[in-house]
Design a protein around this motif. Sequence first.
Motif, mmCIF file in Angstrom:
data_model
loop_
_atom_site.group_PDB
_atom_site.id
_atom_site.type_symbol
_atom_site.label_atom_id
_atom_site.label_comp_id
_atom_site.label_asym_id
_atom_site.label_seq_id
_atom_site.Cartn_x
_atom_site.Cartn_y
_atom_site.Cartn_z
ATOM 1 N N ALA A 75 4.521 -3.254 -5.359
ATOM 2 C CA ALA A 75 4.854 -4.182 -7.021
ATOM 3 C C ALA A 75 5.330 -3.295 -8.298
ATOM 4 N N SER A 76 6.031 -1.617 -7.603
ATOM 5 C CA SER A 76 6.580 -0.753 -8.669
ATOM 6 C C SER A 76 7.385 -1.025 -8.449
ATOM 7 N N LEU A 77 8.042 -1.418 -6.355
ATOM 8 C CA LEU A 77 9.236 -1.373 -6.388
ATOM 9 C C LEU A 77 9.709 -2.196 -6.314
ATOM 10 N N ALA A 78 8.949 -3.634 -6.568
ATOM 11 C CA ALA A 78 9.878 -4.695 -7.167
ATOM 12 C C ALA A 78 10.103 -4.472 -8.863
ATOM 13 N N ARG A 79 9.091 -4.004 -9.774
ATOM 14 C CA ARG A 79 9.238 -4.260 -10.646
ATOM 15 C C ARG A 79 10.749 -2.726 -11.023
ATOM 16 N N SER A 80 11.040 -1.963 -10.556
ATOM 17 C CA SER A 80 12.220 -1.176 -10.129
ATOM 18 C C SER A 80 13.433 -1.641 -10.453
ATOM 19 N N ILE A 81 13.571 -3.091 -10.316
ATOM 20 C CA ILE A 81 14.893 -3.745 -9.616
ATOM 21 C C ILE A 81 14.962 -5.021 -10.305
ATOM 22 N N PRO A 82 15.784 -4.551 -11.580
ATOM 23 C CA PRO A 82 15.409 -5.967 -12.889
ATOM 24 C C PRO A 82 17.207 -6.904 -12.134
ATOM 25 N N GLN A 83 17.586 -6.232 -10.985
ATOM 26 C CA GLN A 83 18.561 -7.627 -10.966
ATOM 27 C C GLN A 83 17.943 -8.748 -9.905
ATOM 28 N N LEU A 84 17.003 -8.755 -9.557
ATOM 29 C CA LEU A 84 16.805 -9.283 -9.129
ATOM 30 C C LEU A 84 15.228 -10.272 -9.543
ATOM 31 N N ARG A 85 15.176 -11.475 -9.809
ATOM 32 C CA ARG A 85 13.763 -12.583 -10.426
ATOM 33 C C ARG A 85 13.136 -11.997 -8.960
ATOM 34 N N LEU A 86 11.846 -11.308 -8.529
ATOM 35 C CA LEU A 86 11.321 -10.895 -7.174
ATOM 36 C C LEU A 86 9.687 -11.888 -8.372
ATOM 37 N N GLU A 87 9.420 -12.349 -7.171
ATOM 38 C CA GLU A 87 8.368 -13.597 -6.451
ATOM 39 C C GLU A 87 7.359 -11.968 -5.854
ATOM 40 N N VAL A 88 6.000 -11.950 -5.822
ATOM 41 C CA VAL A 88 5.357 -11.128 -5.450
ATOM 42 C C VAL A 88 3.927 -11.362 -4.596
ATOM 43 N N ASP A 89 3.380 -11.535 -3.731
ATOM 44 C CA ASP A 89 2.757 -11.477 -3.141
ATOM 45 C C ASP A 89 1.727 -10.522 -2.467
ATOM 46 N N LEU A 90 0.955 -9.482 -2.628
ATOM 47 C CA LEU A 90 0.852 -8.560 -2.118
ATOM 48 C C LEU A 90 -1.126 -8.324 -1.272
ATOM 49 N N THR A 91 -1.160 -8.344 -0.541
ATOM 50 C CA THR A 91 -2.838 -8.001 -0.329
ATOM 51 C C THR A 91 -2.684 -5.870 -0.322
ATOM 52 N N GLU A 92 -4.182 -6.303 -0.821
ATOM 53 C CA GLU A 92 -4.699 -4.813 -1.138
ATOM 54 C C GLU A 92 -5.506 -4.237 -0.176
ATOM 55 N N THR A 93 -5.302 -3.507 0.736
ATOM 56 C CA THR A 93 -5.604 -2.701 1.657
ATOM 57 C C THR A 93 -4.763 -0.944 1.713
ATOM 58 N N ARG A 94 -5.404 -0.575 2.805
ATOM 59 C CA ARG A 94 -4.894 0.571 2.791
ATOM 60 C C ARG A 94 -4.716 0.377 4.320
ATOM 61 N N LEU A 95 -3.650 1.165 4.354
ATOM 62 C CA LEU A 95 -3.228 1.368 6.736
ATOM 63 C C LEU A 95 -2.990 3.294 7.054
ATOM 64 N N PRO A 96 -3.220 2.604 8.030
ATOM 65 C CA PRO A 96 -2.153 4.515 8.157
ATOM 66 C C PRO A 96 -1.168 4.780 7.551
ATOM 67 N N GLU A 97 -0.489 6.116 7.443
ATOM 68 C CA GLU A 97 0.037 6.677 7.093
ATOM 69 C C GLU A 97 1.151 6.768 6.770
ATOM 70 N N HIS A 98 1.333 6.596 8.149
ATOM 71 C CA HIS A 98 2.617 6.539 9.354
ATOM 72 C C HIS A 98 3.592 4.374 8.509
ATOM 73 N N ILE A 99 2.036 3.837 8.509
ATOM 74 C CA ILE A 99 2.599 2.549 8.738
ATOM 75 C C ILE A 99 2.934 2.115 7.238
ATOM 76 N N GLU A 100 2.226 2.676 6.390
ATOM 77 C CA GLU A 100 1.930 2.601 4.856
ATOM 78 C C GLU A 100 3.961 3.073 4.593
ATOM 79 N N ILE A 101 3.728 3.713 4.937
ATOM 80 C CA ILE A 101 5.268 4.653 4.502
ATOM 81 C C ILE A 101 6.903 3.300 5.414
#
Length: 396
Positions: free
Chosen positions: A272-298
Motif C-alpha cells: 500500500a505504501s509502495l502504491a502511494r509512492s507512485i503518483p504517475q499512476l491511478r492505482l487500485e489496490v486490493d490487499l489481504t492482511e496476512t504475514r508470510l515468511p520473510e524471504h517470500i515477503e521480500i
Amino acid sequence: MRDLVEADRELALLRELIQAASNGPDVEPLAAAAARMITDATGTDVCFVHVLDDSDSSLTLAGATPPFDREVGRVRLPLGSGIPGWVASHREPVVITEQKESDPRYVPIETLRDSGFTSMVSVPMETEPGGLVGELTVHTVERREFSAGDVELLLVIGRLIAGAMHQARLHRQLVGRERAHENFVEQVIEAQEIERRRLAGDIHDGISQRLITLSYRLDAATRAVAADPGEASVQLAAARELVDLTLQEARAAIGGLRPPVLDDLGLAGGLASLARSIPQLRLEVDLTETRLPEHIEIALYRIAQECLQNVVKHARATTARLSFSVHEEAARLEIIDDGVGFNMLEHPLGIDETAGYGLLSMSERAELVGGRLHIRSRPGSGTGVTATIPLPATRD
C-alpha cells in the motif's frame, strides 16, 4: 492375414518410436522422427506435431514432415485456436473427410499451406503423469475415410509420444532453470558489488561529509558559547539540521538494502505504501492482511516494485490494479495495467525495447523462492503480471 500384417506394421512403428525416444531428451528430434514414422504407418501425406509450450497457453510446431520441417519453431497457435488448438484444449480427436474450411473451428495456417489438403485427423497427445503435452495432425491430399482403427492408432501413438515428450519437456525446463539460476547468481553477485560501491559512495559523499560538517559546526558552537551565545545558537541550529539530513540519508541507504516498511507494516502495508509512492499512476489496490515468511515477503515486494517501475517507464499506462491474496496455501500477487502491451508470441518475457529487462528478472526472483511468474499481454490491451508462490505447510 491383412489384420496380421497391419498388427505387425503397428508393432514395427511402436518399436521405432521407442527407439527414437531413447536416443535423447530433446523435443524436436523426437517430434521429427514421430512425424515421419506416423505418415509411413498411416499412409498419409503429411504430419504436424505441436507441443504445448512452458506457459501452457499456446502450441508450437515441434515436428513436421518435409518440406514443412523448416517451419518448426516458427508456427505458434494459442490454445483453443484452430482445429489443433481446439483438440488440445478439449482433448478430443477431430476427423474431417472434406471441406474443412466450412468447419467453424478451422483457421488456415498459411506457412503450412494446409488448405491444399482434403482429409485430416487431429488427436491430443496426453500422458497420465503430465496431462496434456500437445497435439498431432495428419493430412491427405486425396479424400479419405479415416476409420475408427486409424483414429485409435493415432491416439495410441500420441500417448506413447506424450510420455517421451513430457520427459523431454521436463529436461528442457530443468536445463533452462539451471541456466537461469546460474545467470541469476551472476547477476546477484554483480548487483551486490554495484550496490556496495553505490552505498560506499553514498556514505562517503553524503553521510561522511555531513558528519564532518557537523563536527565543524559543533566546534564553532563550543567556541562561541562563552563569547557569543547568539552565534552558538545559530551553529547549534545548523548542526540540528545536519543531523536531520544525515538521518534521512541513513534511512534511505538502509531502505535500499531492505525495505523497513515490511518490518513495520507487513507485506500488505508495504505494498500500500509502495502504491502511494507512485503518483504517475491511478492505482487500485486490493490487499489481504496476512504475514508470510520473510524471504517470500521480500521477493513479492521486490517483484511489485520492479513491475510498477516497468509500468511507469514503458507501458504508457494511466491506471493499474495491484492485488495480493493468499489462498490454497499459495500467495498471489497480480498487477494489471491498461498500457500499450506487447506481443507475447514474439517476446514471451517482454525482452525488447518497450518492455525492458525487468520481466525476466522478476521471473527469476519468483523461481528463486519456488514460485512462478505468469505474463499475459497483447499489443494495445495492456499487460498482466501474476506471481504465484507456494507457502510452507505451517506458517504464522
